[in-house]
Write a protein that holds these residues in place. Structure first.
Motif, PDB file in Angstrom:
ATOM      1  N   UNK A 187      62.814-101.752 -12.328  1.00  0.00           N
ATOM      2  CA  UNK A 187      61.598-102.450 -12.716  1.00  0.00           C
ATOM      3  C   UNK A 187      60.330-101.727 -12.317  1.00  0.00           C
ATOM      4  N   UNK A 188      60.454-100.724 -11.446  1.00  0.00           N
ATOM      5  CA  UNK A 188      59.292 -99.945 -11.001  1.00  0.00           C
ATOM      6  C   UNK A 188      59.681 -98.473 -11.069  1.00  0.00           C
ATOM      7  N   UNK A 189      59.244 -97.823 -12.133  1.00  0.00           N
ATOM      8  CA  UNK A 189      59.818 -96.530 -12.513  1.00  0.00           C
ATOM      9  C   UNK A 189      59.062 -95.368 -11.889  1.00  0.00           C
ATOM     10  N   UNK A 190      59.337 -95.196 -10.593  1.00  0.00           N
ATOM     11  CA  UNK A 190      58.739 -94.115  -9.823  1.00  0.00           C
ATOM     12  C   UNK A 190      59.658 -93.791  -8.657  1.00  0.00           C
ATOM     13  N   UNK A 191      59.867 -92.512  -8.387  1.00  0.00           N
ATOM     14  CA  UNK A 191      60.669 -92.117  -7.234  1.00  0.00           C
ATOM     15  C   UNK A 191      59.868 -92.423  -5.970  1.00  0.00           C
ATOM     16  N   UNK A 192      60.406 -93.299  -5.135  1.00  0.00           N
ATOM     17  CA  UNK A 192      59.684 -93.732  -3.938  1.00  0.00           C
ATOM     18  C   UNK A 192      60.317 -93.225  -2.652  1.00  0.00           C
ATOM     19  N   UNK A 193      61.510 -92.646  -2.752  1.00  0.00           N
ATOM     20  CA  UNK A 193      62.155 -92.035  -1.580  1.00  0.00           C
ATOM     21  C   UNK A 193      62.180 -92.992  -0.392  1.00  0.00           C
TER      22      UNK A 193
ATOM     23  N   UNK B  89      68.057 -90.786  -8.880  1.00  0.00           N
ATOM     24  CA  UNK B  89      67.075 -89.930  -9.558  1.00  0.00           C
ATOM     25  C   UNK B  89      66.530 -90.674 -10.774  1.00  0.00           C
ATOM     26  N   UNK B  90      65.581 -90.070 -11.465  1.00  0.00           N
ATOM     27  CA  UNK B  90      64.961 -90.716 -12.610  1.00  0.00           C
ATOM     28  C   UNK B  90      65.985 -91.061 -13.692  1.00  0.00           C
ATOM     29  N   UNK B  91      65.800 -92.209 -14.340  1.00  0.00           N
ATOM     30  CA  UNK B  91      66.601 -92.603 -15.499  1.00  0.00           C
ATOM     31  C   UNK B  91      65.645 -92.776 -16.670  1.00  0.00           C
ATOM     32  N   UNK B  92      65.710 -91.852 -17.606  1.00  0.00           N
ATOM     33  CA  UNK B  92      64.729 -91.828 -18.688  1.00  0.00           C
ATOM     34  C   UNK B  92      65.145 -92.724 -19.847  1.00  0.00           C
ATOM     35  N   UNK B  93      64.169 -93.429 -20.399  1.00  0.00           N
ATOM     36  CA  UNK B  93      64.376 -94.223 -21.606  1.00  0.00           C
ATOM     37  C   UNK B  93      63.102 -94.165 -22.438  1.00  0.00           C
TER      38      UNK B  93
END
Length: 598
Positions: free
Chosen positions: A41-47, A305-309
């Motif tokens: 729901x929040x599409x950013x790598x936050x580590x 890791x990122x999941x692109x859509x």
């Protein structure tokens, strides 16, 4: 076989959670541990792993070496023995996405707190929330399952069927206000954690209406029951704040102290309260659209890791269309108020040039870097899949209504998608999302697919003028006030500067500079602080008065601070720009075709 997490709050002064994981004897010789890098729901790598402190493992009283794999993964050799993992988590972020802990409040998402034991990810997960030693006033609010001996709001044992459910149930803890109500025979809990002056009965009444609207929309054909056994609105209240994050049986909300109905003004509907209701509506709608009907790329979520859509324009855009519309449909606001809100949405999209440089497919795909990590160029170079996506949803809704005499609408498309999900659908890929427009075409019996895909892939304004006119709504250009960039000006003389600003300690801090504006031509930039115009010191109270008394055919000195240095340049204000959109009801009979609920 299950694993058990224990969470201790006694280091609240240090903003540190103490967590242990008890793992039973097992068949694996080694176990892999990991923590998500982002939260659904929040599409950013936050580590999130950056907040892990002092990770240790032991078995039979002996410490086991923890092998580092990468920034968020570890490995331990257990030889199948029962073992325990202990660690601490620093938590001092008051957003809805991470974790927070102090002496007044605790909040966490599982993605920030619970390290996954990957070999046990599909096994039941237990969580013991230990009562803190420093207060007896705290209560617990969460959508996690409660065993029979755990009473609602109490500390103790909670559980989830698997790790995915565990991290999908945020936890709000504190001395909060708790409101309970039923919708469609289902318990709902509205938690208000923080200082507020809310008219609680009115709040329950209005939120109940919105919940019932969404249930009726999706579940009309399926028995009228929502797809969860209970639902939690977990609301953190700060002096100023805004945000929301969806989960399958709850939502984490962030709002301001004064975003609630005032018990002393029972007839008043403030802008802040409308914003809160729209936020609650948005996140509740996500129970169907995103939490269950979702892009195929998110099944299952890959959180390392990122999941692109390319589809967020549909999942967030359609939801953003219904969040405000439902306030009108439930009689919370008048149709004229709804049109004002929609006018601001259209104006927000159109006033920048981002939609002329990025289409909605690109906006969805690059959310990881361009939307969630917006730079100072955002207004000029990107477009939001939330706001423009909601305009595409409006375009589609009105087209369906136009071709069916308002016998059908976007409601029917959403119900069809929900039915497909219930029949075993597994999400929608880029090509499968044609299902949306295929359903619409089958409903309308009209060739609208090409126009639909031209809008999605195009870099232009969504064509709404003629379409709205068919439903009795006039779409016209209007000028903005210099001090309120999304409010329409009624003044004949309202100079245009082309900036969006916010109050600073001294003067005005520039938040955005629009392309081809007088401010851009004068060399002003984002983060500059304007301190004087025409040698008069400015603030939020007098800026528009100064500008409105200047002539349009002259240049004036504008003084600003950049990187600690004082500069002066010349700016020539121009005639007010018709960059906003005003929607006005002109034919009530025609408008009924849009207002009709299918």
């Amino acid at each position: 076989m299950s694993i058990k997490y224990t969470v201790n709050f006694d280091l609240a002064n240090q903003h540190i959670y103490q967590v242990t994981i008890q793992i039973p004897a097992h068949k694996q010789k080694q176990l892999n541990l990991s923590l998500p890098a982002w939260i659904p729901g929040s599409y950013m790598i936050r580590d999130f792993a950056k907040n892990i402190i002092d990770l240790r493992a032991s078995a039979n009283g002996q410490e086991i070496e923890v092998e580092l794999i990468d920034k968020q993964s570890w490995k331990i050799s257990t030889l199948g023995q029962a073992c325990e993992i202990s660690y601490q988590v620093y938590a001092y972020d008051s957003s809805v996405r991470t974790a927070y802990l102090d002496q007044q409040r605790a909040f966490f998402n599982g993605t920030s707190l619970f390290i996954s034991v990957d070999e046990f990810a599909d096994a039941p997960q237990q969580v013991e929330l230990q009562k803190p030693s420093f207060t007896d006033k705290w209560k617990v609010a969460t959508g996690l399952q409660r065993p029979n001996d755990t009473i609602v709001y109490q500390f103790g044992l909670y559980q989830a069927d698997n790790y995915a459910e565990l991290i999908d149930c945020p936890v709000e803890i504190g001395d909060f206000t708790h409101l309970e109500f039923e919708v469609a025979g289902t318990p709902h809990y509205l938690i208000l954690n923080g200082k507020h002056f809310a008219d609680c009965q009115r709040l329950i009444k209005d939120v109940s209406k919105l919940c019932q609207h969404h249930i009726d929309l999706f579940e009309r054909e399926t028995g009228g029951k929502p797809p969860f056994n209970e639902y939690w609105f977990l609301t953190n209240i700060l002096p100023s704040g805004f945000g929301g994050l969806e989960h399958k049986n709850s939502t984490a909300l962030l709002c301001s102290t004064f975003d609630f109905p005032n018990i002393n003004k029972p007839g008043e509907l403030s802008e802040g309260y409308k914003t809160f209701l729209s936020l609650a509506s948005h996140e509740y709608f996500h129970n169907w659209n995103v939490c269950r009907i979702k892009p195929q790329e998110f099944i299952p979520y890959q959180l390392n890791s990122e999941s692109y859509t390319k589809q967020l324009w549909a999942f967030e855009g359609i939801t953003s269309y219904y969040d405000d519309l439902s306030l009108y449909r439930t009689n919370i606001v008048e149709f004229s108020d709804y049109l004002k809100t929609k006018s601001k949405t259209i104006s927000r999209v159109n006033r920048g040039k981002g939609q002329l440089k990025q289409n909605l497919i690109e906006s969805s795909f690059y959310t990881w870097t361009k939307f969630y990590q917006q730079g100072p160029d955002a207004a000029n170079n990107i477009v939001s899949y939330y706001t423009k996506g909601s305009l595409v949803a409006l375009w589609l809704d009105l087209n369906i209504r136009k071709h069916t005499g308002s016998a059908k609408s976007l409601d029917d498309v959403m119900r069809a998608l929900w039915q497909e999900y219930l029949d075993g659908g597994e999400g929608y890929s880029g090509t499968q999302l044609e299902t949306v427009i295929d359903i619409a075409e089958s409903i309308t019996q009209a060739p609208i697919k090409q126009a639909f895909f031209d809008i999605l892939n195009g870099k232009d304004i969504v064509p709404l003028t003629e379409l709205l006119a068919e439903f009795g709504v006039e779409y016209k250009q209007a000028a903005s006030k210099i001090n309120s960039p999304l409010d329409i000006s009624a003044e004949n003389h309202s100079p245009y500067l082309g900036i969006i600003y916010k109050e600073a300690k001294l003067g005005l801090e520039i938040a955005q500079v629009l392309n081809d504006s007088p401010a851009e031509q004068a060399g002003l930039s984002v983060q500059d602080v304007i301190v004087a115009l025409d040698n008069l010191v400015v603030n939020t109270g007098n800026f528009s008065n100064i500008a409105n008394n200047l002539n349009l055919d002259k240049s004036y000195p504008i003084t600003y601070v950049r990187n600690g240095e004082l500069f002066t340049t010349q700016v020539q204000l121009v005639k007010q720009m018709n960059e906003l959109v005003e929607l006005k009801l002109v034919d009530e009979e025609k408008a009924k075709g849009w207002q009709q609920i299918n």
